[in-house]
Design an enzyme around this catalytic site. Structure first.
Site, PDB file in Angstrom:
ATOM      1  N   GLN A 115     -10.317   2.403   3.765  1.00 57.39           N
ATOM      2  CA  GLN A 115      -9.114   2.432   4.597  1.00 57.39           C
ATOM      3  C   GLN A 115      -9.219   3.538   5.640  1.00 57.39           C
ATOM      4  O   GLN A 115      -9.451   4.703   5.308  1.00 57.39           O
ATOM      5  CB  GLN A 115      -7.864   2.640   3.744  1.00 57.39           C
ATOM      6  N   PRO A 172      -2.086   0.219  12.359  1.00 58.79           N
ATOM      7  CA  PRO A 172      -2.734  -0.866  13.095  1.00 58.79           C
ATOM      8  C   PRO A 172      -2.072  -1.219  14.425  1.00 58.79           C
ATOM      9  O   PRO A 172      -2.675  -1.945  15.223  1.00 58.79           O
ATOM     10  CB  PRO A 172      -2.651  -2.051  12.119  1.00 58.79           C
ATOM     11  N   GLU A 175       7.951 -10.482  11.985  1.00 52.10           N
ATOM     12  CA  GLU A 175       7.113 -10.531  13.187  1.00 52.10           C
ATOM     13  C   GLU A 175       5.682 -10.143  12.865  1.00 52.10           C
ATOM     14  O   GLU A 175       4.727 -10.804  13.292  1.00 52.10           O
ATOM     15  CB  GLU A 175       7.682  -9.608  14.259  1.00 52.10           C
ATOM     16  N   LYS A 177       3.424  -0.857   8.963  1.00 56.57           N
ATOM     17  CA  LYS A 177       4.679  -0.411   8.358  1.00 56.57           C
ATOM     18  C   LYS A 177       5.835  -0.996   9.159  1.00 56.57           C
ATOM     19  O   LYS A 177       5.802  -1.026  10.393  1.00 56.57           O
ATOM     20  CB  LYS A 177       4.758   1.109   8.362  1.00 56.57           C
ATOM     21  N   TYR A 203       2.588  10.298  -0.433  1.00 55.90           N
ATOM     22  CA  TYR A 203       3.736   9.804   0.326  1.00 55.90           C
ATOM     23  C   TYR A 203       5.064  10.149  -0.344  1.00 55.90           C
ATOM     24  O   TYR A 203       6.103  10.158   0.311  1.00 55.90           O
ATOM     25  CB  TYR A 203       3.671   8.284   0.505  1.00 55.90           C
ATOM     26  N   ASN A 208     -10.783   7.268   4.794  1.00 56.92           N
ATOM     27  CA  ASN A 208     -11.118   8.328   5.756  1.00 56.92           C
ATOM     28  C   ASN A 208     -12.507   8.929   5.528  1.00 56.92           C
ATOM     29  O   ASN A 208     -12.720  10.118   5.783  1.00 56.92           O
ATOM     30  CB  ASN A 208     -10.055   9.431   5.715  1.00 56.92           C
ATOM     31  N   ASP A 236       0.839  -1.200   0.000  1.00 59.11           N
ATOM     32  CA  ASP A 236       0.000   0.000   0.000  1.00 59.11           C
ATOM     33  C   ASP A 236       0.875   1.250   0.000  1.00 59.11           C
ATOM     34  O   ASP A 236       1.796   1.380   0.818  1.00 59.11           O
ATOM     35  CB  ASP A 236      -0.894   0.000   1.249  1.00 59.11           C
TER      36      ASP A 236
END
Length: 270
Positions: free
Chosen positions: A156, A184, A234, A225, A43, A135, A38
């Site tokens: 999202q 998240p 992880e 991220k 960005y 949003n 994403d």
């Protein structure tokens, strides 16, 4: 909506600078097993994301690539401006199509009567595989659904145990689209939530993995991220963490609420 496995957990790239670090993170994530990436026009890293895709060993056809556009606070746009903006996204990414295109914010130059028909055209021509929004408040989702011919595939929003988005999650279930969670792990604040620490200790995992597993249990797609291979692995391993009913209820009962991404222009501040 049944969530396809490649889309189920993705790599977020927000704040990843347009440089070699971002490229390496994307390439490493794909080699680790991620298939959903994403990014967004604003960005400033679409070139780096695209380069990471090309440097990975994963074929392009196996990658679910999402980007976002049109929310800048400037006058306009016209219909053709939307098409040109998306063409710019594709050129920077170095791809012919993307699997998902989001309206980034329903603010600034966003005009549903102009933007959404342009997204429909991009969908009809196969330039984008799915249409998403980001949003939005429920009334804006209602409006978008009325204007669009194509279905809304994903919405999202910021979501984590400290911002549980019950209303938007219920809306997504009712109207058969997927909720995608940015931030998240609450930008690391999950490590300071006692309930999450208790559950993490119980399962021998991290608080971040508990947060991601909780979202997955809610049929929400998290896009954490991470830059290091250890953190990428992880986060990805949260897919196999099974929380029990007691764990879920304990997280659901968290009363602390904190919104981390809260610009003045946000629709919930209007």
């Amino acid at each position: 909506m049944d969530i396809a496995e490649p889309f189920r957990l993705g790599l977020g790239t927000y704040t990843s600078a347009g440089d070699e670090n971002c490229t390496q993170s994307v390439a490493t994530a794909l080699d680790v097993g991620y298939r959903h990436v994403d990014t967004a026009q604003v960005y400033g890293n679409e070139e780096s994301v695209g380069e990471g895709i090309r440097q990975s060993s994963v074929p392009r056809k196996d990658i679910f690539l999402a980007t976002k556009t049109v929310h800048h606070d400037v006058p306009g746009p016209e219909y053709e401006d939307i098409l040109q903006a998306v063409d710019g996204c594709l050129q920077r990414l170095g791809v012919e199509t993307v699997e998902l295109l989001y309206v980034h914010w329903p603010t600034g130059i966003y005009d549903p009567a102009v933007t959404l028909p342009a997204f429909d055209e991009l969908y009809d021509t196969g330039t984008i595989g799915h249409i998403g929004v980001s949003n939005f408040e429920p009334h804006q989702l209602d409006e978008a659904r009325e204007i669009l011919d194509a279905p809304i595939f994903a919405h999202q929003v910021e979501m984590h145990p400290l911002l549980q988005q019950d209303e938007l999650r219920a809306y997504a279930q009712r109207h058969d689209h997927t909720l995608v969670a940015y931030a998240p792990i609450a930008r690391g604040e999950v490590f300071d939530v006692p309930e999450l620490t208790t559950i993490a200790d119980k399962h021998g995992v991290s608080e971040a993995q508990v947060s991601l597993a909780w979202l997955l249990e809610k049929d929400v797609v998290p896009i954490p991220k991470a830059s290091s291979e250890a953190h990428l692995r992880e986060n990805f391993e949260a897919r196999s963490l099974s929380l029990d009913t007691e764990d879920i209820e304990q997280i659901d009962a968290i009363e602390q609420e904190e919104r981390l991404i809260d610009p003045d222009r946000a629709p919930w501040n209007q």
